[in-house]
Every structure is written in C-alpha cells, then in structure tokens.
Design a protein around this motif. Sequence first.
Motif, short mmCIF file in Angstrom:
data_model
loop_
_atom_site.label_atom_id
_atom_site.label_comp_id
_atom_site.label_asym_id
_atom_site.label_seq_id
_atom_site.Cartn_x
_atom_site.Cartn_y
_atom_site.Cartn_z
N LYS A 1 -2.43 19.98 -3.12
CA LYS A 1 -3.85 19.65 -3.24
C LYS A 1 -4.58 19.73 -1.90
N GLY A 2 -3.87 20.08 -0.85
CA GLY A 2 -4.47 20.20 0.47
C GLY A 2 -3.70 19.40 1.50
N GLU A 3 -3.75 19.86 2.73
CA GLU A 3 -2.98 19.25 3.82
C GLU A 3 -3.32 17.77 4.03
N ASP A 4 -4.58 17.40 3.84
CA ASP A 4 -5.00 16.02 4.09
C ASP A 4 -5.12 15.17 2.83
N TYR A 5 -4.75 15.68 1.68
CA TYR A 5 -4.89 14.93 0.43
C TYR A 5 -3.82 13.85 0.34
N ARG A 6 -4.23 12.62 0.02
CA ARG A 6 -3.30 11.50 -0.16
C ARG A 6 -3.74 10.69 -1.38
N GLU A 7 -2.76 10.19 -2.11
CA GLU A 7 -3.02 9.23 -3.17
C GLU A 7 -2.62 7.87 -2.60
N ILE A 8 -3.51 6.90 -2.70
CA ILE A 8 -3.27 5.57 -2.15
C ILE A 8 -3.33 4.56 -3.28
N LYS A 9 -2.26 3.77 -3.41
CA LYS A 9 -2.19 2.71 -4.42
C LYS A 9 -2.04 1.37 -3.71
N ILE A 10 -2.80 0.39 -4.16
CA ILE A 10 -2.66 -0.97 -3.64
C ILE A 10 -2.05 -1.80 -4.75
N CYS A 11 -0.88 -2.37 -4.47
CA CYS A 11 -0.13 -3.12 -5.49
C CYS A 11 0.03 -4.58 -5.07
N VAL B 1 0.87 -1.16 0.00
CA VAL B 1 0.00 0.00 0.00
C VAL B 1 0.91 1.21 0.00
N GLU B 2 0.89 1.95 -1.10
CA GLU B 2 1.73 3.14 -1.23
C GLU B 2 0.88 4.37 -0.97
N ILE B 3 1.35 5.24 -0.08
CA ILE B 3 0.63 6.46 0.27
C ILE B 3 1.53 7.64 -0.05
N LYS B 4 1.02 8.54 -0.88
CA LYS B 4 1.81 9.70 -1.28
C LYS B 4 1.02 10.97 -0.99
N ALA B 5 1.67 11.93 -0.36
CA ALA B 5 1.03 13.21 -0.05
C ALA B 5 1.26 14.19 -1.20
#
Length: 96
Positions: free
Chosen positions: A86-96, A78-82
């Motif tokens: 795009k905002g303090e709480d914005y995260r992109e989450i990828k499940i590989c 699970v990769e989490i990138k801030a």
Amino acid sequence: GFAEGLGIDEPVNSPTFTIVQQYDTGRLPLYHFDVYRLANPALDECDWIDEYLFGNGITIIEWADNIKNILPEGTIRVEIKAYPEKGEDYREIKIC
C-alpha cells in the motif's frame, strides 16, 4: 510520533542495546524501551522497571510481548503494522 507530540525535538533512536533511553526535553519525560533481548523475565528480575511504569512520564515499550508477564493490568497496547503493497509509509495502527 510520541516524542514529537511531547515537544521532544532531539533524535529518538531505538535503545536496542541499552534497553531504555530517557528524554527529558519535552512536556513530560519519555522513557523509550526496547526489550527485544529480554524473554519472559521474572518480576523480581525487572523490579527496576517500576520507576518508569509508575513514574511521571510516558513509557513506550518496543517488543512488549517479551515482558507481558510483568506489565501492569490496564497497559495500553499500540500495534503498528506495515503494508508495503500500500506504499512505503503506509501503516495500520490499532490501540488496544
């Protein structure tokens, strides 16, 4: 988020100096690792990790790339990138 999903309502902190924190108050045990301080260890140096990886709980590992040589085949990443722009709480989450 994983802890909350398991019904764990106690504070969950990064186990940077202890390597692992175990939480047993949810539906399943949660084993939370931070392996930042380990760097490509040999399998025989980490035989203790098997009880967590193949136990009855959920294992979450921060900095897992540091021990990728000992993680079992089929490990879910699970990769989490801030993105602060795009905002303090914005995260992109990828499940590989």
